[in-house]
Design a protein around this motif. Structure first.
Motif, PDB file in Angstrom:
ATOM      1  N   SER A 163     -30.590 -23.774 -14.994  1.00  0.00           N
ATOM      2  CA  SER A 163     -30.689 -22.851 -16.120  1.00  0.00           C
ATOM      3  C   SER A 163     -30.201 -21.454 -15.757  1.00  0.00           C
ATOM      4  O   SER A 163     -29.589 -20.771 -16.583  1.00  0.00           O
ATOM      5  CB  SER A 163     -32.136 -22.790 -16.624  1.00  0.00           C
ATOM      6  N   GLY A 164     -30.448 -21.005 -14.530  1.00  0.00           N
ATOM      7  CA  GLY A 164     -29.979 -19.688 -14.122  1.00  0.00           C
ATOM      8  C   GLY A 164     -28.469 -19.599 -14.125  1.00  0.00           C
ATOM      9  O   GLY A 164     -27.884 -18.615 -14.594  1.00  0.00           O
ATOM     10  N   MET A 165     -27.811 -20.625 -13.614  1.00  0.00           N
ATOM     11  CA  MET A 165     -26.349 -20.666 -13.610  1.00  0.00           C
ATOM     12  C   MET A 165     -25.801 -20.693 -15.034  1.00  0.00           C
ATOM     13  O   MET A 165     -24.833 -20.007 -15.366  1.00  0.00           O
ATOM     14  CB  MET A 165     -25.907 -21.924 -12.851  1.00  0.00           C
ATOM     15  N   LEU A 166     -26.449 -21.498 -15.895  1.00  0.00           N
ATOM     16  CA  LEU A 166     -26.001 -21.582 -17.282  1.00  0.00           C
ATOM     17  C   LEU A 166     -26.094 -20.220 -17.962  1.00  0.00           C
ATOM     18  O   LEU A 166     -25.193 -19.832 -18.720  1.00  0.00           O
ATOM     19  CB  LEU A 166     -26.830 -22.614 -18.042  1.00  0.00           C
ATOM     20  N   LYS A 167     -27.168 -19.485 -17.720  1.00  0.00           N
ATOM     21  CA  LYS A 167     -27.313 -18.166 -18.341  1.00  0.00           C
ATOM     22  C   LYS A 167     -26.211 -17.216 -17.906  1.00  0.00           C
ATOM     23  O   LYS A 167     -25.708 -16.412 -18.705  1.00  0.00           O
ATOM     24  CB  LYS A 167     -28.688 -17.577 -18.006  1.00  0.00           C
ATOM     25  N   GLU A 168     -25.797 -17.281 -16.631  1.00  0.00           N
ATOM     26  CA  GLU A 168     -24.685 -16.451 -16.170  1.00  0.00           C
ATOM     27  C   GLU A 168     -23.404 -16.805 -16.927  1.00  0.00           C
ATOM     28  O   GLU A 168     -22.627 -15.935 -17.327  1.00  0.00           O
ATOM     29  CB  GLU A 168     -24.481 -16.632 -14.663  1.00  0.00           C
ATOM     30  N   ILE A 169     -23.195 -18.099 -17.132  1.00  0.00           N
ATOM     31  CA  ILE A 169     -22.014 -18.553 -17.868  1.00  0.00           C
ATOM     32  C   ILE A 169     -22.072 -18.072 -19.314  1.00  0.00           C
ATOM     33  O   ILE A 169     -21.099 -17.529 -19.852  1.00  0.00           O
ATOM     34  CB  ILE A 169     -21.913 -20.091 -17.805  1.00  0.00           C
ATOM     35  N   LEU A 170     -23.223 -18.268 -19.958  1.00  0.00           N
ATOM     36  CA  LEU A 170     -23.348 -17.878 -21.359  1.00  0.00           C
ATOM     37  C   LEU A 170     -23.216 -16.371 -21.536  1.00  0.00           C
ATOM     38  O   LEU A 170     -22.637 -15.899 -22.524  1.00  0.00           O
ATOM     39  CB  LEU A 170     -24.691 -18.362 -21.911  1.00  0.00           C
TER      40      LEU A 170
END
Length: 701
Positions: free
Chosen positions: A611-618
């Motif tokens: 989820s942390g990586m996804l938030k950086e992407i988003l």
């Protein structure tokens, strides 16, 4: 309605003793202004075939009307009486497990002509007793309706007729589209059509489930049609849609296409249940509310949510209040509990209401009193709250069903099969925690251009028309974010035989030929270690755009940088590579790409991440879509949601989903804090107690 509704389901006929007068007093004290009745007790309304007794409905309406409490009438059709099953046992649904046995609710065949006959009769009798009553403000058709697995002979005959019409009586076309030559499943005569319950063909099985969902559309529209013959113009029609259930409301409902089923309703409604205590996050409240609000692009009703619920859900002090305001913050016009009192016997004995089994005031009830008072005080400023979101998530029942048949079989360490709703909630929950509000879209939605960015999770099965619509949206200037497992199969779950992703390939500027389950596969910025496998192009380079140093920040831990569950080996075809895989075998492939297409941009993420990586992407994608200014400076557990009230003023809800005090700096125009009447200026710090809420209305000056 000109005020927020606050109330509960009330079943006088369940009471172990005379309680009505005392309950009405307690309701008035709590600020309850609506009750929902009648929808659970057909056998009380019609104890024997053709013998009707609506005295329990009449006495409750009389009591509520006397004190000014509204009433919502539910049609009693979701639990059939014993006499009907005794006389007509085949009204019980035949499913993949065989014929049902009487006892539970929602076990009937909603298409059965005998069930329909008696349902229509009891609805009409109920309408005759209620439609003229001043206290009755609306009707709920049935209850959490689904098709209940019904697959008997009459349903399968309807399915064959449906297919004959759809394929213009052309069996060769059907066999080719569904791939029925496999394992000699080919059907060479309509009269030879087999029992679909045993099919191993995902295309045929998914089409049958799609057909079964249409039975719900027809059933609710049929009931709404009967009610329309009787109801006054000022009385609404609603339904309490529910969601995929994982011990609580979780994702897109597998057995109902909400978008289609909501069409005959005048206002959409929902039942939202969620964990509380240490597990209260607000995600289920927000997800369910955003989805139901999007059905009619308007406000909606919460017809059921828990007060105390299961013993494990007994709310901490402040949580009931936080939950109620969270529904309003999503655009709800009502908060109604299942139910007023706790039941003393039968299946839901320990599903507790506002009152416990002793009917005495308790902490939850006393907190409900504060909610009712505040709802009444601030209704004018919070009713009909309008939301204008710039982001949307596209969901699809067809993709959901297809991935049920062809789920992503993850490795043992990933805990089994990855479902469609897992991917939907992965995207939604990250946006929620970032305080990015969103709407939902469906394949038939036509207003895509209203959104700056559209997220498309795992659109595994989709018609060409939908894929072209997404390309057109991007070409005209939209930002499209697509995840793995999209555009892989057509609407009949037949895998497309061109290079993947089908049709979207040009828009996304990427292709792939292989996919696998990641094992010890990391993610890294494309600029961190040379280039990646890419076709020659003069327009695109593998460096990051807009001067960004990379998606992954220096502070990101290694454990947050890995590919999880599933990965596609992406090969750019004009797209810019933002992230690539870190692995000795897969390091030449891209994991995340960016492509300019017409006036817009398209992003493709080929794997699942933490989820942390996804938030950086988003965060990167939203910034490139011009939404950087929309991002609040705080994130979960401080949740911020907003809308405009009838006066045109922006109202912001600051909610603390934690047991510790949180602080947030208010950065907007001068406002009034509605719950304490204090004025707040830009730059002031808001103090949110554990499980607390602050509601700010900008003054508009």
């Amino acid at each position: 309605m000109d005020h927020l509704l606050y109330g509960a389901a009330y079943y006088d006929e369940y009471m172990p003793c005379e309680r009505l007068a005392e309950d009405v007093k307690l309701m008035k004290k709590a600020g309850v202004n609506v009750v929902r009745i009648a929808e659970s007790t057909w056998s009380t309304c019609e104890p024997q075939e053709g013998v009707f007794d609506f005295s329990h409905v009449e006495r409750v309406m009389d009591a509520m009307e006397e004190v000014g409490i509204h009433v919502i009438i539910g049609t009693p059709t979701y639990a059939v009486p014993t006499w009907m099953v005794k006389s007509y046992p085949d009204v019980l649904a035949t499913t993949v497990r065989g014929r049902g046995i009487y006892g539970a609710r929602q076990i009937m065949d909603i298409t059965h002509p005998v069930y329909r006959f008696y349902s229509e009769r009891v609805i009409r009798k109920l309408m005759e007793h209620t439609a003229h009553r001043k206290c009755v403000i609306g009707y709920q058709v049935d209850n959490e309706t689904k098709y209940y697995g019904t697959a008997g002979n009459n349903v399968q005959e309807k399915f064959v007729k449906y297919l004959r019409e759809k394929f213009h009586n052309d069996l060769d076309a059907l066999n080719a589209e569904f791939g029925l030559d496999y394992w000699s499943n080919r059907i060479n005569a309509w009269e030879d059509f087999p029992d679909v319950r045993g099919t191993i063909n995902g295309s045929l099985g998914a089409e049958f489930e799609k057909f079964q969902r249409t039975l719900v559309d027809d059933f609710l529209a049929w009931q709404a049609g009967i009610i329309n013959e009787y109801r006054r113009e000022d009385q609404f029609i609603t339904h309490n849609f529910d969601f995929e259930w994982r011990g609580y409301s979780y994702g897109v409902q597998t057995d109902v296409d909400h978008y289609h089923a909501a069409r005959p309703l005048t206002i959409a409604g929902a039942d939202i249940y969620h964990p509380t205590q240490e597990d209260l996050t607000g995600k289920e409240i927000a997800f369910g509310g955003d989805l139901i609000r999007s059905l009619k692009r308007s406000n909606y009703m919460i017809l059921e949510t828990e007060a105390q619920g299961f013993p494990g859900w007994t709310p901490y002090p402040g949580q009931l209040r936080l939950q109620a305001w969270s529904h309003i913050a999503s655009g709800a016009e009502s908060v109604m509990y299942w139910h007023w009192h706790s039941i003393h016997n039968s299946l839901e004995t320990y599903w507790k209401g506002l009152l416990s089994h002793d009917f005495a005031e308790n902490e939850t009830y006393r907190e409900a009193c504060t909610i009712g008072r505040d709802f009444n005080t601030h209704s004018e400023k919070l009713i009909h709250l309008r939301k204008k979101n710039r982001a949307a998530i596209l969901v699809s029942n067809e993709a959901l069903t297809a991935l049920k048949w062809f789920g992503i079989e993850a490795t043992a360490s990933d805990h089994g099969k990855l479902s469609y709703n897992d991917v939907v909630r992965w995207i939604y929950d990250a946006l929620y925690e970032m305080n990015v509000e969103c709407d939902f879209l469906w394949p038939e939605s036509e207003h895509l251009e209203e959104y700056d960015v559209i997220f498309v999770p795992a659109l595994y099965a989709a018609p060409d028309e939908l894929l072209r619509k997404l390309c057109s949206y991007t070409e005209k200037g939209g930002t499209l974010f697509v995840t793995f497992k999209s555009g892989f199969a057509n609407e009949y779950v037949k895998v497309n035989h061109d290079v993947q992703p089908h049709i979207l390939r040009d828009c996304l500027g990427v292709e792939y030929h292989q996919f696998t389950f990641p094992k010890n596969v990391g993610l890294e910025n494309a600029a961190d270690r040379g280039g990646v496998q890419q076709q020659e192009t003069t327009e695109h380079t593998p460096e990051m755009t807009d001067g960004c140093s990379g998606i992954i920040s220096e502070s990101e831990t290694l454990c947050g940088r890995e590919a999880r569950h599933f990965m596609e080996l992406l090969i750019p075809q004009g797209a810019k590579v933002l992230l690539k895989y870190r692995h000795p075998a897969w390091g030449s492939y891209a994991a995340l790409t960016e492509h300019t297409y017409g006036k817009g941009k398209a992003y493709y993420l080929g794997c699942m991440t933490g989820s942390g990586m996804l938030k950086e992407i988003l965060k990167y994608v939203l910034g490139c879509a011009g939404m950087a200014e929309e991002l609040e400076p705080y994130s979960y557990p401080v949740i911020v949601r907003k809308g405009k009230n009838q006066a045109g003023h922006t109202v912001r809800f600051y909610m603390n989903y934690s047991g510790e005090e949180q602080r947030a700096v208010y950065l907007h125009g001068s406002a009034e804090e509605l719950l304490n009447g204090q004025r707040v200026e830009s730059g002031e710090e808001l103090v949110l107690p554990a499980w607390g809420v602050c509601i700010l209305e900008e003054c508009g000056c």
